[in-house]
Write an enzyme that holds these catalytic residues in place. Sequence first.
Site, mmCIF file in Angstrom:
data_model
loop_
_atom_site.group_PDB
_atom_site.id
_atom_site.type_symbol
_atom_site.label_atom_id
_atom_site.label_comp_id
_atom_site.label_asym_id
_atom_site.label_seq_id
_atom_site.Cartn_x
_atom_site.Cartn_y
_atom_site.Cartn_z
ATOM 1 N N SER A 258 0.839 -1.188 0.000
ATOM 2 C CA SER A 258 0.000 0.000 0.000
ATOM 3 C C SER A 258 0.874 1.237 0.000
ATOM 4 C CB SER A 258 -0.870 0.025 1.256
ATOM 5 O OG SER A 258 -0.015 0.126 2.373
ATOM 6 N N LYS A 259 0.314 2.311 -0.541
ATOM 7 C CA LYS A 259 1.168 3.487 -0.722
ATOM 8 C C LYS A 259 1.509 4.178 0.579
ATOM 9 C CE LYS A 259 -2.705 6.004 -2.716
ATOM 10 N NZ LYS A 259 -3.193 6.463 -3.996
ATOM 11 N N ARG A 260 0.836 3.819 1.641
ATOM 12 C CA ARG A 260 1.222 4.396 2.932
ATOM 13 C C ARG A 260 2.572 3.863 3.385
ATOM 14 N NH1 ARG A 260 -3.156 5.430 7.620
ATOM 15 N NH2 ARG A 260 -4.462 6.838 6.428
#
Length: 484
Positions: free
Chosen positions: A254-256
């Site tokens: 995930s981009k987090r």
Amino acid sequence: MADPVRTRIAPSPTGDPHVGTAYVALFNYALARQNGGSFVLRIEDTDQQRSNLQSEEMILDALSWIGLDWDEGPDVGGPHGPYRQSERTEIYREHVEMLVTSGAAYPCFCSRERLDAVRAEQKAAKALLGYDRHCRALDPEEALKRRESGEPFVIRLAMPTEGETLSQDLLRGEISIANSQVDDQVLLKSDGRPTYHLANVVDDHLMGISHVVRAEEWISSLPKHVQLYRAFGWTLPVFCHLPLLRNADRSKISKRKNPVSLNHYRRAGILPEALLNYLALMGWTMPDERDQFTLEEFVENFRLEDIRLGGPVFDRQKLVWLNGKYIRDLPLEDFFARLRGETLSDDYLLQILPLVQERIDTLADFIPYAGFFFVGDVEYEDKALPKLVAKGHTAPQTAKALRILVEDHLDPVLDWNAAAVEAALGDFCAAQEWTSKELFMPVRVALTGSTATPPLFETMEVLGKERCRWRLRGAIEVLRGMKA
Ligand code: GLU
């Protein structure tokens, strides 16, 4: 003669080009090439609201950059086109009517209110959630009359209500699911457009796809797809669901926690062949256990059956390590060409120069003044670090603000330019009741490491979305580590 091997990648153009798309594309590409078959690129833009052409262009561009070429697709055409689902609506309508005629699908006239009420009742009774098949019992003639009278409807698949659906996944073997667990899926929406399930199955069949190799997250759709193939009387392709790429903590990538845009890696100076090589190692090992190999060697050696299911962790450090090996292997003139092609391209320099010309006195000032345009992570100047905290706010408040800025206001911007950035920052200020003065300084420091820089919006345009979000994420971490 065996049927030709035809594989596909079917991205939905709803955002930045994702590293997972390249991963799935790589295995599809290799399977097709290994067997002298074809690799198809199909754009799944049935979600009209979220799909857009800009994202499609970026995906095509990123896949070309990484070096996976396709034989058929929206840009190159081919015998099974069009390759954009939004241009195939009539085909889906015709096909769904075939199912209605045979009784394998039926029109449903239930209103949103009725569906909500059914759901609420099911919830209260802790029953399985799903459509209660109210319209399935309608007399077909009567249903036809209601359709002709202009009443809104969707078309649903009449799933068998008893027994189970058996599906085969190449890596997992037989998967069985009780039919009572599977909903009567909507195939055609009330606006006459198909859902993913209908368009995906119809296209895979009409495009002669022999192997559906896709991400694990689609496995729950498999029984519906198998039932759809049966309803049409079509032969099933081979299904193979690849393991999901994971963050270091094993959650879905995930981009987090990890940059997921292919453009990020491109901007960060990762060589496309190193990224492909790294992706090939995700769940697969070369027979001689070598880490470094070419795409051709991969195509020659890989076997879909050998993919391991334990979710592979996408480890940026390992990618960078492998990239370093590739850099060192480049003949000097290639090394020069790569540097001049990306990091020090004329195009990039020409974007930067207008921003610095007014602000430097000698050519030698260029590097210290504009260095932040070229590095991966910025270092904060001593006097700039305290300014990372927004005036009148605490470090945690600033961290939260920057997170909201990134996730709610910058991530959705696809056409990244100074005006769009200005609008996004303005939207943040309006929504959070911050002044631009409060916001701009921490953003400036986060992006450049300094308090004195070229104009912010133009600087952000030139840095590019990926670098901006990466540095803002870095600043959020720094802020979180500061005392409140
Ligand atoms: N459009 C789907 C996606 O974005 C494709 C899923 C499939 O390959 O069937 O991943």
